[in-house]
Design a protein around this motif. Sequence first.
Motif, short mmCIF file in Angstrom:
data_model
loop_
_atom_site.label_atom_id
_atom_site.label_comp_id
_atom_site.label_asym_id
_atom_site.label_seq_id
_atom_site.Cartn_x
_atom_site.Cartn_y
_atom_site.Cartn_z
N GLY A 430 0.81 -1.21 0.00
CA GLY A 430 0.00 0.00 0.00
C GLY A 430 0.84 1.26 0.00
O GLY A 430 0.48 2.26 -0.63
N GLY A 431 1.98 1.22 0.69
CA GLY A 431 2.86 2.37 0.71
C GLY A 431 3.48 2.67 -0.64
O GLY A 431 3.65 3.83 -1.02
N VAL A 432 3.81 1.61 -1.40
CA VAL A 432 4.35 1.80 -2.75
C VAL A 432 3.31 2.47 -3.64
O VAL A 432 3.60 3.41 -4.40
CB VAL A 432 4.80 0.45 -3.34
N MET A 433 2.07 2.00 -3.56
CA MET A 433 1.00 2.64 -4.33
C MET A 433 0.78 4.07 -3.87
O MET A 433 0.57 4.98 -4.69
CB MET A 433 -0.28 1.82 -4.19
N PHE A 434 0.82 4.28 -2.58
CA PHE A 434 0.60 5.63 -2.03
C PHE A 434 1.65 6.61 -2.54
O PHE A 434 1.34 7.75 -2.90
CB PHE A 434 0.63 5.56 -0.50
N ALA A 435 2.91 6.17 -2.60
CA ALA A 435 4.00 7.07 -2.98
C ALA A 435 4.14 7.23 -4.49
O ALA A 435 4.46 8.33 -4.97
CB ALA A 435 5.32 6.56 -2.39
N PHE A 436 3.90 6.17 -5.27
CA PHE A 436 4.18 6.20 -6.70
C PHE A 436 2.94 6.43 -7.57
O PHE A 436 3.06 6.92 -8.68
CB PHE A 436 4.84 4.88 -7.14
N VAL A 437 1.77 6.04 -7.07
CA VAL A 437 0.58 6.04 -7.91
C VAL A 437 -0.28 7.27 -7.70
O VAL A 437 -0.67 7.95 -8.65
CB VAL A 437 -0.26 4.76 -7.66
#
Length: 675
Positions: A430-437
């Motif tokens: 979820g953090g990867v999506m939050f930061a990149f998406v």
Amino acid sequence: MKLVKLAAFYLLGVFGIICISVFPEFMIGAGLSNPTAYFTNLGEFLITFIQPESWVYDVPMSSGEYSLIDTLWDPFIYSLQILLGALLLGFSLAFLFAFAANFLPQKFLQLIKRCLDFLESIPDIVVAALVQTLMIYLFKTYDIELFRVASYMEDKAYALPTITLAILPMISLFKILLLMIEEEFAKDYVIFLKSKGIRKTAILVMHILRNIIPTTFHHTKVFIWAALSSQFIIERIFNVHGISFFILESFSPMTIAASLILIFTPFFLIFQLADLWLHRAEEYNAETILKAQRIYTPKTFFRNLHNSFIHFDWKKLRPWKYAANILRTLYAYIKNWKITVGSLFFIVLICASMIYSVTTNDHIDQASIVYEKDGATIKSTPPHSPPEPFLLGSDGQGFSMLDMLIIGAKYTLFFGLLIALLRVFIGLLGGVMFAFVFGSKRQKWIEKTVDSIHFLPLSLVAYILLRPILTELQSGFAYSLTERIVLEIIILTILVVPLTSVLLGNEIKRVLNYEFIKSAQVLGGGRWHIFRRHVFPHISARMTVLFGQQFIQVLIIFMHLGIFNLFFGGTNISFGLVQDPPRSISYEWSGLLGSTTNALSSGNYWLIGWVLLGFMLSIFAMQFIIYGVKEVQQTKEGIVYHFRKQKKNRLSHKASSKYEADRNSFQWVYKSGAN
């Protein structure tokens, strides 16, 4: 416009509370056999909820109906008085102690920090049990009643629950204030003020405290979140008929929704209005992040991820290299004795529990009546005190406490570690999506929405969701053992995933703000390469610390649920004329905490003492791992933690300062061009 957004976030929080309130009724009714029935129940309840005439407080097996608000208002005020009193007392003492501690010698200040690390690890149940035990001891031994131990009828207990609830927030805030004040003292403006001859007291009051108050205010969200869950337990231990008592008594969707909204509303409004007043600045404003947000949408992100997976050159994959890197990293951490000791605690205890279960088939010794050597005189009846007939004593039915603790260790520790691992792993995704998406606006909305979780008691929400799953009815359990375990793991994981996702997302954004990330992009580094080679190594230590914190939180939830007879895997309840105490299906440790109140009042302290000791040792072992990881990580960054070496260096420095130079102390140095 800001007030409109505030109202929108509040309505989102209320809608989330309504979704939680409908879940128990859905699980008791249709359940997993018909998942779509949940949305039907949700729609029907929303229609009922907007009709004021349907706000009725009803109790099962009772024909009477009462006004919901009139019934809940006084208990809510009672609970709010205890909570606000505890927060005011704890925060005031924390500021007072932090102010006074800065005038102590550095040696004593370091000792205080170590003591605070230890005290912060003590669970709230242990604090409440010790305080109540002390009051009972003083009353029985010296006939001194300092405070009312528990509420009874119209005699309400205020002072002791308030003091007990204030202890842990005071310790946590005291520790954070010391760290923030120490950090402020190292800044340039403090050095400048000292150079002008301004005293330390004036610097603390006029400058440092004023500068750290905004940051301290935002830290209080976590303290209030923990205090809300602790109050749920303290009200039970001190027999306080607050808002939680009426939730458990009625346990209808309307009562649950109204009670949680009453708890949620004041804290949400206070913090959201304070955010508007403080005008908190943006933490991250990196060109790299903005560029990523303009280019990548959720659709393109997943399409690029899919293409990267398909077109990846698997022939270049060298799994042994990754394994070697992992082993090299693990060796660097295992060399730290704290990490080794903490890890061995879990490995040895879980393995010993599994070996015992395999070799004895989960056998538990039982002794109903113990006789003297003559075979006729009764020596003891259950519960037997230690060390005879069992080393750690027995419970009320004569079962050995030691055997139950050994058998239950693998369930408590293994599933606690598993839930913590799932929280961090899913939070990383979820953090990867939050930061990149997501773009900056979406990130703000997500942060504001997720922030509302801090204003709901986590243990109470877990109880509401798990009660229809883990409680045995007269017809038996509604779900199988596997289903109960899986559902409990899923629920305890999902409750915190939004917070861990936002936390790790912000950590990823912080790393993306570094200059070397821009250099890697200029050199042609792709997103997967940057995340794998640069971002992930930087946040791995933070993830390990987060994993340890989540494990401790899971253990505390296990303990809270155990006080209310919700045990991991299910609660076995007898329905005969002579009912036995509720028992855990798996003998996990929280199943031994159901008789806490009776154990304290009857003096049978071993009934809960050993299991609380087991929980505390597990928490301390995880704290060892957390501290060890911090030491290894900060040592890499140039901070030395080897105090003995520091002391030795200081002594050698003192010795060298007494050295007197003579003519033999100097030597000629060849200089180019000199004759």
